[in-house]
Design a protein around this motif. Structure first.
Motif, PDB file in Angstrom:
ATOM      1  N   ALA A  62      27.232  10.495  24.297  1.00 23.71           N
ATOM      2  CA  ALA A  62      26.230   9.462  24.569  1.00 23.71           C
ATOM      3  C   ALA A  62      24.939   9.731  23.799  1.00 23.71           C
ATOM      4  O   ALA A  62      24.291   8.788  23.325  1.00 23.71           O
ATOM      5  CB  ALA A  62      25.962   9.372  26.066  1.00 23.71           C
ATOM      6  N   ALA A  63      24.555  10.997  23.641  1.00 24.13           N
ATOM      7  CA  ALA A  63      23.352  11.319  22.861  1.00 24.13           C
ATOM      8  C   ALA A  63      23.528  10.890  21.404  1.00 24.13           C
ATOM      9  O   ALA A  63      22.593  10.355  20.790  1.00 24.13           O
ATOM     10  CB  ALA A  63      23.043  12.814  22.951  1.00 24.13           C
TER      11      ALA A  63
ATOM     12  N   ARG B  76      23.180  11.375  35.987  1.00 19.63           N
ATOM     13  CA  ARG B  76      22.632  12.580  35.350  1.00 19.63           C
ATOM     14  C   ARG B  76      22.707  12.478  33.825  1.00 19.63           C
ATOM     15  O   ARG B  76      21.781  12.890  33.128  1.00 19.63           O
ATOM     16  CB  ARG B  76      23.354  13.830  35.851  1.00 19.63           C
ATOM     17  N   VAL B  77      23.788  11.923  33.293  1.00 21.02           N
ATOM     18  CA  VAL B  77      23.888  11.724  31.843  1.00 21.02           C
ATOM     19  C   VAL B  77      22.752  10.818  31.385  1.00 21.02           C
ATOM     20  O   VAL B  77      22.050  11.128  30.417  1.00 21.02           O
ATOM     21  CB  VAL B  77      25.258  11.137  31.434  1.00 21.02           C
ATOM     22  N   ALA B  78      22.564   9.706  32.071  1.00 25.54           N
ATOM     23  CA  ALA B  78      21.499   8.761  31.696  1.00 25.54           C
ATOM     24  C   ALA B  78      20.140   9.446  31.712  1.00 25.54           C
ATOM     25  O   ALA B  78      19.334   9.281  30.784  1.00 25.54           O
ATOM     26  CB  ALA B  78      21.505   7.557  32.637  1.00 25.54           C
ATOM     27  N   GLU B  79      19.876  10.227  32.742  1.00 22.79           N
ATOM     28  CA  GLU B  79      18.582  10.905  32.834  1.00 22.79           C
ATOM     29  C   GLU B  79      18.423  11.962  31.742  1.00 22.79           C
ATOM     30  O   GLU B  79      17.337  12.121  31.192  1.00 22.79           O
ATOM     31  CB  GLU B  79      18.405  11.496  34.233  1.00 22.79           C
ATOM     32  N   ARG B  80      19.494  12.664  31.401  1.00 21.83           N
ATOM     33  CA  ARG B  80      19.423  13.628  30.291  1.00 21.83           C
ATOM     34  C   ARG B  80      19.118  12.929  28.960  1.00 21.83           C
ATOM     35  O   ARG B  80      18.535  13.528  28.067  1.00 21.83           O
ATOM     36  CB  ARG B  80      20.733  14.413  30.176  1.00 21.83           C
ATOM     37  N   LEU B  81      19.528  11.683  28.843  1.00 25.00           N
ATOM     38  CA  LEU B  81      19.262  10.893  27.644  1.00 25.00           C
ATOM     39  C   LEU B  81      17.837  10.340  27.629  1.00 25.00           C
ATOM     40  O   LEU B  81      17.441   9.672  26.686  1.00 25.00           O
ATOM     41  CB  LEU B  81      20.241   9.716  27.547  1.00 25.00           C
ATOM     42  N   GLY B  82      17.089  10.590  28.689  1.00 23.83           N
ATOM     43  CA  GLY B  82      15.728  10.079  28.779  1.00 23.83           C
ATOM     44  C   GLY B  82      15.654   8.667  29.327  1.00 23.83           C
ATOM     45  O   GLY B  82      14.612   8.019  29.261  1.00 23.83           O
ATOM     46  N   MET B  83      16.753   8.188  29.899  1.00 20.75           N
ATOM     47  CA  MET B  83      16.763   6.858  30.506  1.00 20.75           C
ATOM     48  C   MET B  83      16.141   6.955  31.901  1.00 20.75           C
ATOM     49  O   MET B  83      16.284   7.960  32.579  1.00 20.75           O
ATOM     50  CB  MET B  83      18.187   6.309  30.593  1.00 20.75           C
TER      51      MET B  83
ATOM     52  N   VAL C 175      25.424   8.451  20.327  1.00 20.22           N
ATOM     53  CA  VAL C 175      25.413   6.988  20.301  1.00 20.22           C
ATOM     54  C   VAL C 175      23.992   6.454  20.472  1.00 20.22           C
ATOM     55  O   VAL C 175      23.594   5.502  19.800  1.00 20.22           O
ATOM     56  CB  VAL C 175      26.383   6.422  21.357  1.00 20.22           C
ATOM     57  N   LEU C 176      23.222   7.060  21.354  1.00 21.98           N
ATOM     58  CA  LEU C 176      21.832   6.634  21.539  1.00 21.98           C
ATOM     59  C   LEU C 176      21.036   6.821  20.247  1.00 21.98           C
ATOM     60  O   LEU C 176      20.278   5.932  19.836  1.00 21.98           O
ATOM     61  CB  LEU C 176      21.186   7.403  22.687  1.00 21.98           C
ATOM     62  N   LYS C 177      21.238   7.944  19.597  1.00 19.30           N
ATOM     63  CA  LYS C 177      20.574   8.203  18.318  1.00 19.30           C
ATOM     64  C   LYS C 177      20.981   7.137  17.295  1.00 19.30           C
ATOM     65  O   LYS C 177      20.140   6.604  16.572  1.00 19.30           O
ATOM     66  CB  LYS C 177      20.938   9.603  17.817  1.00 19.30           C
ATOM     67  N   TYR C 178      22.262   6.801  17.235  1.00 26.45           N
ATOM     68  CA  TYR C 178      22.766   5.759  16.329  1.00 26.45           C
ATOM     69  C   TYR C 178      22.102   4.409  16.650  1.00 26.45           C
ATOM     70  O   TYR C 178      21.658   3.695  15.747  1.00 26.45           O
ATOM     71  CB  TYR C 178      24.288   5.660  16.465  1.00 26.45           C
ATOM     72  N   ALA C 179      22.027   4.074  17.938  1.00 23.43           N
ATOM     73  CA  ALA C 179      21.433   2.791  18.338  1.00 23.43           C
ATOM     74  C   ALA C 179      19.985   2.690  17.895  1.00 23.43           C
ATOM     75  O   ALA C 179      19.547   1.653  17.381  1.00 23.43           O
ATOM     76  CB  ALA C 179      21.538   2.615  19.853  1.00 23.43           C
ATOM     77  N   PHE C 180      19.225   3.753  18.065  1.00 22.14           N
ATOM     78  CA  PHE C 180      17.805   3.726  17.719  1.00 22.14           C
ATOM     79  C   PHE C 180      17.558   3.929  16.230  1.00 22.14           C
ATOM     80  O   PHE C 180      16.797   3.180  15.615  1.00 22.14           O
ATOM     81  CB  PHE C 180      17.041   4.785  18.522  1.00 22.14           C
ATOM     82  N   GLU C 181      18.181   4.922  15.640  1.00 25.50           N
ATOM     83  CA  GLU C 181      17.854   5.286  14.256  1.00 25.50           C
ATOM     84  C   GLU C 181      18.579   4.454  13.208  1.00 25.50           C
ATOM     85  O   GLU C 181      18.014   4.170  12.159  1.00 25.50           O
ATOM     86  CB  GLU C 181      18.138   6.774  14.028  1.00 25.50           C
TER      87      GLU C 181
ATOM     88  N   HIS D 123      29.504  12.212  14.314  1.00 24.81           N
ATOM     89  CA  HIS D 123      29.946  13.584  14.545  1.00 24.81           C
ATOM     90  C   HIS D 123      28.868  14.355  15.295  1.00 24.81           C
ATOM     91  O   HIS D 123      27.682  14.188  15.040  1.00 24.81           O
ATOM     92  CB  HIS D 123      30.227  14.289  13.216  1.00 24.81           C
ATOM     93  N   THR D 124      29.319  15.188  16.221  1.00 24.15           N
ATOM     94  CA  THR D 124      28.448  16.141  16.890  1.00 24.15           C
ATOM     95  C   THR D 124      29.050  17.519  16.614  1.00 24.15           C
ATOM     96  O   THR D 124      30.051  17.631  15.908  1.00 24.15           O
ATOM     97  CB  THR D 124      28.389  15.886  18.410  1.00 24.15           C
ATOM     98  N   ASP D 125      28.471  18.535  17.189  1.00 25.61           N
ATOM     99  CA  ASP D 125      29.021  19.875  16.991  1.00 25.61           C
ATOM    100  C   ASP D 125      30.483  19.953  17.399  1.00 25.61           C
ATOM    101  O   ASP D 125      31.288  20.555  16.704  1.00 25.61           O
ATOM    102  CB  ASP D 125      28.220  20.911  17.792  1.00 25.61           C
ATOM    103  N   ARG D 126      30.823  19.332  18.520  1.00 25.79           N
ATOM    104  CA  ARG D 126      32.189  19.452  19.049  1.00 25.79           C
ATOM    105  C   ARG D 126      33.044  18.202  18.933  1.00 25.79           C
ATOM    106  O   ARG D 126      34.262  18.272  19.117  1.00 25.79           O
ATOM    107  CB  ARG D 126      32.140  19.826  20.535  1.00 25.79           C
TER     108      ARG D 126
END
Length: 172
Positions: A115-116, A144-151, A118-124, A13-16
């Motif tokens: 995606a943020a 741009r999504v990838a770069e916002r994720l720090g990729m 999911v990335l958190k789920y993958a790592f944490e 779940h996220t805010d939206r």
């Protein structure tokens, strides 16, 4: 013999958004997305039969790898707005991410938010050491999504006979 298959797709779940398991009733929007030339420009379009195979493959990843694709649902309306995944390609040890927002919902930050999560789920939760995203050269919104994720850009590689860019992020 016990033939029961037990698999649980984690809900995120996220805010939206709610990221949840695929359901048969999700297929129509999924197939429409893949049959539309504009929305599938970077994925490759697919007829309904091919879309059905892809849809089932996405769902089946969970059974084989305990990783796969989620349907993205708007928490407020219950509307299906896209899909997001964290999965493994054949013989790959690096988890790959992918995201698709349905055309009517482009430009609303849905891919970023999903995606943020999911990335958190993958790592944490999974403890993955690295996550990769394969992005077509002309797909600026996904870049741009990838770069916002720090990729960060890793290299050019090949996917289904086409040159594609690989972006990665390490778990720190």
């Amino acid at each position: 013999m016990n033939d029961a298959l037990t698999i649980s797709v984690p809900r995120l779940h996220t805010d939206r958004l709610t990221l949840r398991e695929y359901r048969v009733e999700d297929f129509e929007l999924f197939a429409d997305h893949l049959s539309n030339a504009e929305s599938s420009a970077h994925l490759g379009s697919a007829d309904r039969q091919t879309a059905w195979r892809i849809f089932n493959s996405h769902a089946g990843f969970w059974l084989l790898n305990r990783a796969g694709w989620w349907s993205i649902e708007d928490r407020q309306t219950g509307q299906l707005v896209g899909s997001v995944g964290a999965f493994f390609r054949h013989e790959s040890t690096v988890m790959e991410m992918g995201w698709n927002t349905y055309r009517a919902f482009w430009g609303k930050g849905i891919a970023n938010e999903a995606a943020a999560a999911v990335l958190k789920y993958a790592f944490e939760v999974r403890g993955e050491p690295k996550v990769r995203a394969l992005i077509a050269s002309g797909n600026e919104s996904s870049r741009r999504v990838a770069e916002r994720l720090g990729m960060t850009y890793e290299m050019k590689t090949e996917l289904n006979g086409k040159e594609i860019n690989s972006y990665v992020r390490e778990n720190t």
